[in-house]
Design a protein around this motif. Sequence first.
Motif, PDB file in Angstrom:
ATOM      1  N   ALA A   1       0.838  -1.198   0.000  1.00  0.00           N
ATOM      2  CA  ALA A   1       0.000   0.000   0.000  1.00  0.00           C
ATOM      3  C   ALA A   1       0.872   1.247   0.000  1.00  0.00           C
ATOM      4  CB  ALA A   1      -0.906   0.002   1.225  1.00  0.00           C
TER       5      ALA A   1
ATOM      6  N   GLU B   1      -4.846   6.600  -3.051  1.00  0.00           N
ATOM      7  CA  GLU B   1      -4.413   5.350  -2.426  1.00  0.00           C
ATOM      8  C   GLU B   1      -4.034   4.357  -3.519  1.00  0.00           C
ATOM      9  OE1 GLU B   1      -6.813   4.861   1.682  1.00  0.00           O
ATOM     10  OE2 GLU B   1      -8.064   4.803  -0.118  1.00  0.00           O
TER      11      GLU B   1
ATOM     12  N   ARG C   1      -2.306   0.523  -4.575  1.00  0.00           N
ATOM     13  CA  ARG C   1      -1.938  -0.834  -4.180  1.00  0.00           C
ATOM     14  C   ARG C   1      -1.056  -1.394  -5.280  1.00  0.00           C
ATOM     15  NH1 ARG C   1      -2.858  -3.838  -0.119  1.00  0.00           N
ATOM     16  NH2 ARG C   1      -4.297  -2.272   0.670  1.00  0.00           N
TER      17      ARG C   1
END
Length: 288
Positions: A58, A116, A118
């Motif tokens: 992350a 965000e 990933r």
Amino acid sequence: MARRRRYSRDPLGLRRALSGLLLPGLVAAMALLAALALAGAQGAAGLAERWQRGAAAAVTVQIPDSDAVRLDRALDALRRMPEVASAEAMAPDRLATLLRPWLGDSPAIALPGVIELRLRSATTDPVLIGDRLAAEVPGALVEAHGIWVQRLAALARSLQAMALGVLLLVAVVAAAVVAVATRAGLAARRDAIEVLHGLGARDGDIAGRFARRLGMLAATGAVVGTGIAVPALALLANLAGPWVGGEGRLDSLTGLPWAALLALPPVAYLLGWGTAQATVRRWLRELP
């Protein structure tokens, strides 16, 4: 006749000499500790794996002086990178909620846009992603959590090692308790043992009777201790659900180390049997 049959099955009178609840009670307490240690070791290993596999991949991207155009450009650039599995902009309401404990309800500064990420692999270097993103969106900052994940994983592995150390200590103490109980039984039935030994009874036969009796007492205590441990472990697993992704009581029960828990009574029997065998044989060798 009934008395004679009972005596023939138990010529040493071990049911009377080793009939107390002390040994099963002590083994039950140690089985409870062993179950907690096993669950702790499994939980620590699961946390370490989850953190390394999930949080390590992350990454957070900040876009200072963000507007819709700059945020969309950053999202488009990130989604075109093969190392990025997903890229989603954080909603302003969620960002304000996360920052409320530090900035209050009405922050005096403009909040940056936050994305965000990933990554497809935890081994990907976030610095390279940040350099490529900054070339298309000047001022973009990339923050990776790998260093904190490594520290948390190291802490989890340390807890796992401590739990295994506690398990080893419990086994040693259990063996010592069985040895003391065996010595007490030998002292209580010394005269009968010496008579049978003098009549030609083999050391293996005498040791075997003690070993079976003490093994069964240890296994009984382990069954009780494990039974007490299960609801306590289920409660702890339920409380730890948010940390490991479990939901509800069913997950808390199915997530327990059942194989290890079910193995505790047989292991306790073998530990009691082996300790009693060694103790009795050594005691018999010391007879005149």
